[in-house]
Design an enzyme around this catalytic site. Structure first.
Site, PDB file in Angstrom:
ATOM      1  N   GLN A   1       0.588  -1.204   0.295  1.00 39.62           N
ATOM      2  CA  GLN A   1      -0.396   0.085   0.150  1.00 39.62           C
ATOM      3  C   GLN A   1       0.973   1.186  -0.039  1.00 39.62           C
ATOM      4  OE1 GLN A   1      -2.489  -1.707   3.731  1.00 39.62           O
ATOM      5  NE2 GLN A   1      -3.610   0.520   2.514  1.00 39.62           N
ATOM      6  N   HIS A   2       0.565   2.292  -0.271  1.00 42.18           N
ATOM      7  CA  HIS A   2       0.785   3.504   0.070  1.00 42.18           C
ATOM      8  C   HIS A   2       1.533   4.313  -0.824  1.00 42.18           C
ATOM      9  CE1 HIS A   2      -1.574   3.063   3.954  1.00 42.18           C
ATOM     10  NE2 HIS A   2      -0.600   2.498   4.444  1.00 42.18           N
TER      11      HIS A   2
ATOM     12  N   ASP B   1      -2.080  -4.816  -0.485  1.00 43.19           N
ATOM     13  CA  ASP B   1      -2.320  -6.054   0.031  1.00 43.19           C
ATOM     14  C   ASP B   1      -2.860  -6.506   1.527  1.00 43.19           C
ATOM     15  OD1 ASP B   1      -0.312  -4.037   1.861  1.00 43.19           O
ATOM     16  OD2 ASP B   1       1.081  -5.722   0.714  1.00 43.19           O
TER      17      ASP B   1
HETATM   18  O1  LIG Z   1       1.578   0.630   4.917  1.00 39.21           O
HETATM   19  C1  LIG Z   1       1.122  -1.047   5.114  1.00 39.21           C
HETATM   20  C2  LIG Z   1      -0.885  -1.153   5.975  1.00 39.21           C
HETATM   21  O2  LIG Z   1      -0.804   0.449   6.383  1.00 39.21           O
HETATM   22  C3  LIG Z   1       2.038  -1.933   4.719  1.00 39.21           C
HETATM   23  O3  LIG Z   1       1.467  -3.738   5.216  1.00 39.21           O
HETATM   24  C4  LIG Z   1       2.119  -1.845   3.367  1.00 39.21           C
HETATM   25  O4  LIG Z   1       1.187  -2.241   2.603  1.00 39.21           O
HETATM   26  C5  LIG Z   1       3.550  -3.052   2.941  1.00 39.21           C
HETATM   27  O5  LIG Z   1       3.273  -4.610   3.032  1.00 39.21           O
HETATM   28  P1  LIG Z   1       4.256  -5.839   3.238  1.00 39.21           P
HETATM   29  O6  LIG Z   1       5.046  -5.227   2.206  1.00 39.21           O
HETATM   30  O7  LIG Z   1       5.093  -5.532   4.725  1.00 39.21           O
HETATM   31  O8  LIG Z   1       2.768  -6.554   2.846  1.00 39.21           O
END
Ligand SMILES: O=C(CO)[C@@H](O)[C@H](O)COP(=O)(O)O
Ligand SMILES: Nc1ncnc2c1ncn2[C@@H]1O[C@H](COP(=O)(O)OP(=O)(O)O)[C@@H](O)[C@H]1O
Length: 482
Positions: A81-82, A239
Site C-alpha cells: 500500500q501507499h 496487499d
Molecule cells: O503500509 C502498510 C499498511 O498500511 C503495509 O502493510 C504495506 O502495505 C506493506 O506491506 P508488506 O510488504 O509488509 O506486505
C-alpha cells in the site's frame, strides 16, 4: 498433477521485498503453478524502489509459473500500500517510488494534519489520520524537496496501479488501495478536492477508482507477459485488503500479518474514524471496511537482531527481563517516526537467546496494543487470531503471538494469502461471485489452531512501561534519521 477443473486465474502479490505470482484453478483453489522474484529497497533514510523492477519481477515470477500462466482467463494484482509512483508523459517513472516505510515525510504529515483541521477532522474525512506512510504526505515531501520531479509528473499511481496499468494501458485503482492515499474521502468514496488542492495535486493525474466486481481492463498487446491479448484484468487492491479477500474473512474475525510490515485488522461493516491515528480506517476491496494498524518493524527487524547476535531466528530462550523495542526503521504504531531500536534491562546473565526473544516480544507488543482497537464491539473475543505473512511460518513468531495475545492462534496452511486474494478477485470476475465467497469455497483459511494460553500480562506491562518512560528519547531520534 491432474488437469484443472475450472478456468485458470493468476493472482499477484507485489509486496515490499518480492513479487509472487500464483496460477490457481478457479473451481477448486488449487495452486497449479507459482513463481517469486525479489525487489531491492534502498537503505538509509529513504525507502525507495524502482517500479520498473516490480515489472521485471512480475515477468520473472510469471516465467517461473510456466505454461499454466498462458492459459489464464483473468488476472489481478495485489500490492504494497501507499507507495508514491510518479510517471512522466511516456508512463516512465520520474524517480524511484517512495515506499510505505519511508518516514522522511513525517514533518509533512504533522503539517498537513494541522492545516486541514486536526486529527479528528482528518479521521472523519478520510477514515485515517495520515502518518508518513500515507501517499499524500510523500507527495507533499516531494513538492518541497524535488519540485522538478513534481513538475515532470503527469500521472500519480500506487504500486498495484502501476502494474495493472502496464497490463491494460488504463490508469485505474480500487477503493481499498485508494483509501490509503490520504486524498480519498471515505464518506463520499471519491477523491477529496480540498486535500488535493492543499498539496497541489491535479485530480486529473490520478487513476479512475474501479468498483468492486468491475473489470479494470483487458491485457493489451506487446506487454511481454504470457497472457493472451484480451485477458480480463480485475481491479486489484492493496496487499492487506487482498489478504482479507484471500482468507474470506467475515466481519470481526481478527487477522495478524507478519511480513516486512506487521499488521492487525478485521473486516467491518462500518466506516471507522479513529482520531488517535492508531487505526487506519481503510476500505476493503468489496464494499466493506478494513480498520487496520500497521508497524514498520516486523520480520526484518527481528531477523536483523538475530543476525547481529549470530543466532538462527528460532534460537529464542525464555525467562527474559530485557526489553527490546525493535524500532530500527522509526515506528508508526506507536507513532514514533524518529525512533530507533532501544534496549533496556541488560544483565551479566542475559543470554543472546533472551535478547532475541525480547525482539519478538517488542514487535508483537506493538501490534497487540492495537488489536482491540480494530475489532468491532460485536467481534467475538474468543475467535482465533488468523496469523499470516512470511513470519507466520516461524515457531518463535507463533509462540510469541500466542503467549502475548492469550488467544487461540490459527495458522492457515495456504502460504500466499495476498496472491490468493488477488486470484479470488480474478475468479470472481469470471463467475460473478463475491471474491471472499470464492476464497471460502477454496477453504484458504484452513490450518492448525494453537490453543489459547494464559496471556503474559507481566511482559506486556513491562514493555508498555519502558515505552512510556523512554518516550522523550524515542521521539527525539538519532542523527541518522533526523
Ligand atoms: O503500509 C502498510 C499498511 O498500511 C503495509 O502493510 C504495506 O502495505 C506493506 O506491506 P508488506 O510488504 O509488509 O506486505
Ligand atoms: N520460516 C520463517 N520463519 C520466520 N520468518 C520467516 C520465515 N519465512 C519467511 N520469514 C520472514 O518473512 C518475511 C517475508 O514475509 P512476506 O510476508 O513475504 O513479506 P512482504 O510481503 O512484506 O514482502 C521475511 O522478512 C522473513 O524474515
Amino acid at each position: 498433477m491432474s488437469a484443472a477443473e475450472g478456468p485458470l486465474v493468476v493472482g499477484v502479490d507485489t509486496s515490499t521485498q518480492s513479487t509472487k505470482a500464483l496460477v490457481v484453478d478457479a473451481a477448486t483453489g488449487r495452486v497449479v503453478a507459482s513463481g517469486q522474484a525479489p525487489h531491492t529497497v534502498s537503505s538509509g533514510a529513504a525507502r525507495e524502489s524502482d517500479p520498473r523492477q516490480w515489472w521485471d519481477a512480475l515477468c520473472e515470477a510469471l516465467r517461473q509459473c510456466g505454461e499454466p500462466a498462458r492459459e489464464a482467463a483473468a488476472v489481478s494484482i495485489g500490492g504494497q500500500q501507499h507507495g508514491l509512483v510518479t510517471l512522466d508523459a511516456r508512463g516512465e517513472p520520474v524517480r524511484p517510488a517512495m515506499l510505505w516505510n519511508d518516514v522522511r515525510s513525517a514533518p509533512q504529515a504533522r503539517r498537513l494534519i494541522e492545516e486541514l483541521g486536526g486529527p479528528k477532522a482528518w479521521a472523519e474525512r478520510t477514515g485515517s489520520v495520515p502518518s508518513a506512510s500515507f501517499t499524500v504526505t510523500k507527495w507533499a515531501w516531494l513538492a518541497e524537496h524535488e519540485p522538478e520531479s513534481v513538475r515532470a509528473t503527469k500521472a500519480v499511481r500506487l504500486p498495484h496501479d502501476y502494474l495493472t496499468e502496464r497490463l491494460t494501458g488504463e490508469g485505474t485503482t480500487d477503493r481499498g488501495d485508494a483509501s490509503g492515499t490520504g486524498w480519498w474521502a471515505s464518506g463520499t468514496e471519491a477523491y477529496d478536492d480540498e486535500t488535493l488542492a492543499r498539496v497541489g495535486l491535479d485530480p486529473a493525474l490520478l487513476p479512475r477508482v474501479v468498483r468492486p466486481g468491475e473489470v479494470a481492463g483487458t491485457v493489451r498487446d506487446g506487454h511481454g507477459l504470457p497472457f493472451a491479448k484480451g485477458t480480463l484484468v480485475a481491479p486489484g487492491t492493496g496487499d492487506n485488503a487482498a489478504a482479507a479477500l484471500g482468507l474470506g474473512v467475515r466481519p470481526g474475525v481478527p487477522v495478524m500479518s507478519l511480513g516486512t510490515s506487521g499488521t492487525v485488522y478485521a473486516v467491518s461493516r462500518h466506516r471507522t474514524a479513529d482520531p488517535t491515528g492508531t487505526v487506519a480506517g481503510f476500505a476493503d476491496a468489496r464494499g466493506d471496511w478494513l480498520p487496520l494498524a500497521c508497524t514498520l518493524n516486523c520480520t526484518l527487524a527481528v531477523d536483523r537482531v538475530a543476525a547481529l547476535l549470530g543466532l538462527d531466528r528460532e534460537a529464542v530462550e525464555p525467562g527474559t527481563s530485557v526489553t527490546l523495542l525493535p524500532y530500527l526503521d522509526g515506528e508508526r504504531t506507536p507513532l514514533l517516526p524518529n525512533a530507533s531500536g532501544l534496549l533496556h534491562g541488560l544483565r551479566h546473565d542475559t543470554t543472546g537467546g533472551q535478547l532475541l526473544q525480547a525482539a519478538y516480544d517488542g514487535a508483537v507488543h506493538a501490534l497487540l496494543g492495537a488489536l482491540d482497537l480494530v475489532l468491532d464491539a460485536d467481534a467475538d473475543p474468543a475467535a482465533p487470531l488468523l496469523l499470516i505473512g512470511g513470519g507466520a511460518r516461524g515457531t518463535a513468531w507463533q509462540q510469541t503471538v500466542r503467549r502475548l495475545s492469550g488467544r487461540p492462534v490459527q495458522i492457515p496452511e495456504a502460504r500466499e494469502l495476498v496472491a490468493l486474494g488477488a486470484a479470488a478477485q480474478a475468479a470472481g470476475l469470471l463467475t460473478g461471485e463475491d471474491p471472499a465467497a470464492v476464497a471460502r469455497r477454496w477453504n484458504t483459511a484452513a490450518g492448525p489452531v494453537l490453543d489459547a494460553v494464559e496471556r503474559d500480562e507481566e511482559t506486556l506491562a513491562r514493555i508498555s512501561g519502558v515505552l512510556s518512560d523512554a518516550a522523550p528519547l524515542l521521539e527525539r531520534g538519532t542523527s541518522t534519521t533526523d
